[in-house]
Design an enzyme around this catalytic site. Structure first.
Site, short mmCIF file in Angstrom:
data_model
loop_
_atom_site.label_atom_id
_atom_site.label_comp_id
_atom_site.label_asym_id
_atom_site.label_seq_id
_atom_site.Cartn_x
_atom_site.Cartn_y
_atom_site.Cartn_z
N HIS A 97 0.86 -1.19 0.00
CA HIS A 97 0.00 0.00 0.00
C HIS A 97 0.90 1.24 0.00
O HIS A 97 1.96 1.25 0.64
CB HIS A 97 -0.90 -0.02 1.24
N GLU A 146 -4.04 2.17 -7.25
CA GLU A 146 -4.45 3.23 -6.32
C GLU A 146 -3.61 4.48 -6.54
O GLU A 146 -2.54 4.63 -5.93
CB GLU A 146 -4.26 2.76 -4.88
P1 PGA Z 1 -9.63 5.86 0.43
O1 PGA Z 1 -8.34 4.94 0.56
O2 PGA Z 1 -10.77 5.01 -0.01
O3 PGA Z 1 -9.80 6.46 1.77
O4 PGA Z 1 -9.29 6.91 -0.61
C1 PGA Z 1 -8.06 3.93 -0.35
C2 PGA Z 1 -6.89 3.16 0.16
O5 PGA Z 1 -5.96 3.77 0.70
O6 PGA Z 1 -6.86 1.92 0.12
#
Ligand code: PGA
Length: 219
Positions: A97, A146
């Site tokens: 992540h 992401e």
């Molecule tokens: P968020 O985060 O939905 O708060 O934007 C996504 C993530 O970090 O997995």
């Protein structure tokens, strides 16, 4: 891949305590039952065992995931949680992540070790990618795109832009690709419409069980 699609992950990050976790499961459990895809719940590590017991007791259609996994194998690594310790508790683990890459300076070498450890312990890694150039290791079956600008900002990437990255990823690997970053009930379906295989929902809309249920219902 044995998961029914779409895959929707709730990543609680370092949020919610025991009472909230139990209430979350109590509310999302029945909604997950109606959902045609796969719900993966990633609470904080202290609550995994209790969550597992609740899920089993109530036969909820919810899979458990860890938010991270150690790059070390079992042994003298104070504070770490080895993949082998999570076997039979979680089915999945987030790896790489962007918050971990940034906060803990995780390198590709670290991530490869985590993925190998997860696989050896029968845990399916979900590798988070920041863009189409992020390294994808062999054998990874689920990845999550992401974009950093979309995480926790309430500014999701426009689905058409995300689609360009999705296509670049699909050209390289045959994995399921999730989208993550400010996913809400208002935009969730638009990402599936451009062919993402699921969503990674972080603190923005997974902490409140009703917001998360609204996402499931919108799909
Ligand atoms: P968020 O985060 O939905 O708060 O934007 C996504 C993530 O970090 O997995």
């Amino acid at each position: 891949m044995s998961e029914s699609l779409p895959i929707v992950v709730a990543n609680l990050k370092a949020n919610l305590k025991l009472e909230d976790i139990l209430s979350w499961l109590l509310q999302v459990g029945p909604a997950a039952q109606e959902f045609k895809g796969t719900v993966i719940f990633c609470p904080g590590a202290p609550y995994l065992i209790t969550s597992q017991a609740e899920i089993q007791k109530n036969q909820y259609k919810i899979k458990l995931g860890a938010q991270d996994i150690s790059k070390f194998e079992e042994g003298a690594h104070t504070g770490e949680i080895a993949a082998s310790q999570l076997t039979k508790i979680v089915s999945y683990a987030l790896v790489g992540h962007s918050e971990r890459r940034d906060d803990f300076k995780e390198t590709d070498r670290d991530l490869l070790l985590k993925i190998e450890n997860a696989k050896r312990s029968d845990i399916e890694p979900i590798l988070c990618l920041q863009d189409e150039n992020t390294e994808i290791f062999e054998g990874v079956q689920i990845v999550a795109y992401e974009p950093k600008t979309a995480i926790g900002t309430n500014k999701p990437e426009p689905p058409e832009d995300a689609k360009r990255v999705l296509n670049a990823i699909k050209n390289k690997v045959n994995s399921a690709v999730l989208y993550g970053g400010s996913v809400s009930a208002d935009n969730a379906k638009s990402f599936l419409d451009v062919n993402f295989n699921g969503l990674l929902v972080g603190a923005t809309n997974s902490l409140n069980p009703q917001s998360f249920i609204a996402i499931l219902k919108s799909l």
